[in-house]
Design a protein around this motif. Sequence first.
Motif, short mmCIF file in Angstrom:
data_model
loop_
_atom_site.label_atom_id
_atom_site.label_comp_id
_atom_site.label_asym_id
_atom_site.label_seq_id
_atom_site.Cartn_x
_atom_site.Cartn_y
_atom_site.Cartn_z
N GLU A 159 0.84 -1.20 0.00
CA GLU A 159 0.00 0.00 0.00
C GLU A 159 0.87 1.25 0.00
O GLU A 159 1.86 1.34 0.74
CB GLU A 159 -0.91 0.00 1.23
N LEU A 160 0.50 2.23 -0.83
CA LEU A 160 1.23 3.49 -0.89
C LEU A 160 0.67 4.47 0.11
O LEU A 160 -0.55 4.68 0.18
CB LEU A 160 1.15 4.08 -2.30
N ILE A 161 1.56 5.08 0.89
CA ILE A 161 1.16 6.07 1.90
C ILE A 161 1.88 7.37 1.59
O ILE A 161 3.10 7.39 1.41
CB ILE A 161 1.51 5.60 3.32
N ARG A 162 1.13 8.46 1.52
CA ARG A 162 1.74 9.77 1.30
C ARG A 162 2.22 10.32 2.64
O ARG A 162 1.47 10.46 3.59
CB ARG A 162 0.72 10.74 0.69
N LEU A 163 3.52 10.66 2.70
CA LEU A 163 4.10 11.23 3.92
C LEU A 163 4.13 12.74 3.88
O LEU A 163 4.03 13.39 4.93
CB LEU A 163 5.52 10.69 4.12
N ALA A 164 4.31 13.31 2.70
CA ALA A 164 4.40 14.77 2.59
C ALA A 164 4.19 15.17 1.14
O ALA A 164 4.27 14.34 0.23
CB ALA A 164 5.76 15.27 3.08
N VAL A 179 0.31 7.61 -8.79
CA VAL A 179 1.54 6.81 -8.74
C VAL A 179 1.17 5.34 -8.68
O VAL A 179 0.31 4.93 -7.89
CB VAL A 179 2.39 7.21 -7.52
N GLN A 180 1.84 4.53 -9.49
CA GLN A 180 1.59 3.10 -9.52
C GLN A 180 2.46 2.39 -8.49
O GLN A 180 3.68 2.61 -8.43
CB GLN A 180 1.88 2.54 -10.92
#
Length: 517
Positions: A187-192, A204-205
Amino acid sequence: MPHSPADTRLPKQNRWRKGSALVTFSFSTLNLLLLISWLAVVTWLGLAYFAELGVTVITMFYLLGVLWAAYFLRFSAALLTAITAFLLINYCFIEPRFSLGVASTQSWVILLVFAIVALTVSSVMQRLKQQMLQSRQAAQQSRFFQSLAELLAAQSGTETLMQAACQHIAEVFALQARVMRLTEAGELIRLAGSDVQDTTFIPVQAASVEWALDFNRPVGTGTNDWPSLGYCLLPFGFPQREVMVLDASDTMPDLHFLQLLTHQCAQAYIKLSQQIALAQAELAASEANFKKTLLTALSHDMRTPLTVILGAANVLTDRQIPLTEIQSEQLLQSIQAETTYLSQATENILTLVKLDAGASSLQLDWQSPQDVIQHVVSRYQRRSPPEALQVNISDEEVLVRMDAVLVAHALANLIDNAICWRSAGSAIEITLSINDLWLQISVLNKGPGFPEGFAISAFAPHTQRPAGTRGFGLGLSIVNTVMQLHQGTLEISSGPNQQTCVQLMFPFVRASELIAP
């Protein structure tokens, strides 16, 4: 993943702001128009004043045009200018004039020298221009990295650090930057940075992020791998699971610069993460040691006196056990002694809890040290029988910024220790003296002094005590901590006649100095 050819890679010339390509185009067009105008003016002047100027002077004017093209335009423009000037000189000013034919060897020499000089100067000027541009670019990049380092160093949290980095990149390069993490579950997590759900950005893939992390290499725009993604992925480096995501833009710098940028952000992120983890580990260890100290105190040092008190009380209340008056008195004295010990132990534990909170828990105020000493001494004088204390206090009016409760408890700890170790029948002496630097509160007693090589650290709260010893081992360590929190010192010395002196040394001010004139 298949590798795509590099023909879609972005140009390597840095564009620092939006619109720079349009500005460059306009600047080049203006220079081209000026160059054409110069060639036309030189040709007109040569035709009009050929007799006065001569071929050599006219050739030099054309050479200036070649230099102009080499400096402000591309090498191809300079080469085309040289060829055009060569033909114009040959046609208009070399005999036979207005013909491309060359009548003499001298004319051939003039043309060949002009061609060689024009091409050589153009080549040198282009190299000089390239070196200047590279130097200017390196200076810009150096300033950027310095400003980025200063910005990152000022951050106290990993989230704010990454957010500040993304914002700085957006301000300098007009690039939309994101920092994302790929979890073990994929799983992709956005940090900033920009919101991953924003529809204006290409999503984003996860597969491309996983590939970039697995091979630890950039992917996407400006690279050899998947250049048509519409964004560039730059891994933080193994074993990190974070990547920098830069959306494709005309203002995107070259790949090497982006890798250096990502490396700097990653190093700052990793360093700050390690510092936070270390601080949390130290705090957890401190809390664990503190809890262990309290548990030891409650389970060992308090259990014994409570057992003695309970046993003595049971014997006194059991009517079937015949006791003499002396035996009853001994049991009552035992209960009294153990109760006093428990009271002192409880005070030490409460003080330890307060000290563990650090300087933020202090109730600091300007206090009279004479009042604090008199308050402590009066407690011992009210005992039955009263303790033998000799008090010698200076009358000079001074003030100490202190937590009066903690200082009083520290002084009481020293007095209790002196009473415990004094010679039979000897008195405890308490003095207050003042010199130019320190206010000194001294506790003196006669008896066995401290052993040679004694260190207060041996009585630290978290040290293991020898088996069979009684007491928390907290008294002196508490006193030492109290003095440290008050920017003071604790000094221990032994003198002749088995006299031991323990001094509390405080910074102070005279009362007159605090009174406004």
